[in-house]
Design a protein around this motif. Sequence first.
Motif, PDB file in Angstrom:
ATOM      1  N   HIS A  29       7.293   4.687  82.843  1.00 32.31           N
ATOM      2  CA  HIS A  29       7.415   4.545  81.394  1.00 32.31           C
ATOM      3  C   HIS A  29       6.111   3.996  80.823  1.00 32.31           C
ATOM      4  CE1 HIS A  29      11.753   5.167  80.408  1.00 32.31           C
ATOM      5  NE2 HIS A  29      11.831   5.101  81.727  1.00 32.31           N
ATOM      6  N   THR A  30       5.830   4.307  79.567  1.00 30.66           N
ATOM      7  CA  THR A  30       4.701   3.681  78.891  1.00 30.66           C
ATOM      8  C   THR A  30       5.028   2.204  78.687  1.00 30.66           C
ATOM      9  OG1 THR A  30       5.566   4.160  76.678  1.00 30.66           O
ATOM     10  CG2 THR A  30       4.106   5.832  77.671  1.00 30.66           C
ATOM     11  N   PRO A  31       4.017   1.352  78.508  1.00 34.62           N
ATOM     12  CA  PRO A  31       4.293  -0.079  78.331  1.00 34.62           C
ATOM     13  C   PRO A  31       5.230  -0.390  77.160  1.00 34.62           C
ATOM     14  CG  PRO A  31       1.971   0.255  78.792  1.00 34.62           C
ATOM     15  CD  PRO A  31       2.580   1.626  78.596  1.00 34.62           C
ATOM     16  N   ASP A  32       5.186   0.425  76.104  1.00 34.70           N
ATOM     17  CA  ASP A  32       6.019   0.195  74.918  1.00 34.70           C
ATOM     18  C   ASP A  32       7.213   1.146  74.840  1.00 34.70           C
ATOM     19  OD1 ASP A  32       4.537   2.488  74.473  1.00 34.70           O
ATOM     20  OD2 ASP A  32       4.134   2.031  72.362  1.00 34.70           O
ATOM     21  N   SER A  33       7.567   1.728  75.954  1.00 34.00           N
ATOM     22  CA  SER A  33       8.626   2.726  76.008  1.00 34.00           C
ATOM     23  C   SER A  33       9.979   2.196  75.541  1.00 34.00           C
ATOM     24  CB  SER A  33       8.761   3.245  77.447  1.00 34.00           C
ATOM     25  OG  SER A  33       9.669   4.318  77.523  1.00 34.00           O
ATOM     26  N   VAL A  34      10.817   3.134  75.115  1.00 32.72           N
ATOM     27  CA  VAL A  34      12.180   2.834  74.682  1.00 32.72           C
ATOM     28  C   VAL A  34      13.150   3.591  75.583  1.00 32.72           C
ATOM     29  CG1 VAL A  34      13.857   3.128  72.812  1.00 32.72           C
ATOM     30  CG2 VAL A  34      11.497   2.524  72.282  1.00 32.72           C
ATOM     31  N   VAL A  44      16.616  -0.603  74.767  1.00 30.96           N
ATOM     32  CA  VAL A  44      15.757  -1.606  75.386  1.00 30.96           C
ATOM     33  C   VAL A  44      14.321  -1.111  75.286  1.00 30.96           C
ATOM     34  CG1 VAL A  44      17.550  -2.513  76.908  1.00 30.96           C
ATOM     35  CG2 VAL A  44      16.069  -0.695  77.737  1.00 30.96           C
ATOM     36  N   ARG A  45      13.389  -2.063  75.218  1.00 31.94           N
ATOM     37  CA  ARG A  45      11.980  -1.723  75.014  1.00 31.94           C
ATOM     38  C   ARG A  45      11.116  -2.422  76.055  1.00 31.94           C
ATOM     39  NH1 ARG A  45      11.969   0.730  70.148  1.00 31.94           N
ATOM     40  NH2 ARG A  45      13.674   0.198  68.754  1.00 31.94           N
ATOM     41  N   ALA A  48       9.791  -4.048  81.611  1.00 34.65           N
ATOM     42  CA  ALA A  48      10.660  -5.053  82.244  1.00 34.65           C
ATOM     43  C   ALA A  48      12.111  -4.844  81.842  1.00 34.65           C
ATOM     44  CB  ALA A  48      10.191  -6.462  81.882  1.00 34.65           C
ATOM     45  N   ALA A  49      12.359  -4.591  80.568  1.00 37.61           N
ATOM     46  CA  ALA A  49      13.729  -4.384  80.091  1.00 37.61           C
ATOM     47  C   ALA A  49      14.301  -3.073  80.627  1.00 37.61           C
ATOM     48  CB  ALA A  49      13.759  -4.392  78.561  1.00 37.61           C
ATOM     49  N   ILE A  50      13.453  -2.058  80.744  1.00 32.38           N
ATOM     50  CA  ILE A  50      13.911  -0.774  81.289  1.00 32.38           C
ATOM     51  C   ILE A  50      14.258  -0.930  82.761  1.00 32.38           C
ATOM     52  CG2 ILE A  50      13.129   1.561  81.885  1.00 32.38           C
ATOM     53  CD1 ILE A  50      11.599   1.432  79.110  1.00 32.38           C
TER      54      ILE A  50
END
Length: 136
Positions: A29-34, A44-45, A48-50
């Motif tokens: 995922h990109t660092p700012d991924s959703v 989640v964004r 770490a949250a993913i």
Amino acid sequence: MVTAATREVFERYHACWEARDPDRIAELHTPDSVFHLHSGQDPVRGRAAIREAAAGMFSLVPDLAFEFVSLRTGEDFWVVQWKLTGTAVSGATVDVALADFVLVENGAVKEKHSYVDGVAMQAALTPPEAAEARTH
């Protein structure tokens, strides 16, 4: 337009889910991924949250498996249909339809929107004694 690059990201990403590897999933995922499981959860964004969300899914259904139904890819996206199967920690059988819409940016997942039959998933994840208590 089907691009080899998007298809390659799809293949690598799916392999991480098949391996039930939250660390590798988050890395793609990109660092700012959703990541948004559209079944009542908030999106989640961030990686770490993913990672935490993916690990949570695997803890609920440790043998989660993905039966491929169909795939459409474009220059910066894919849409895939799956049938999720497995056994929930409650002991219930998971047999749920899922559709993923994924946006890709620079070879990584920018957004992942998963649409699941929420009623069927909730039924599979509810412990039998809790389900029985609601009917009485």
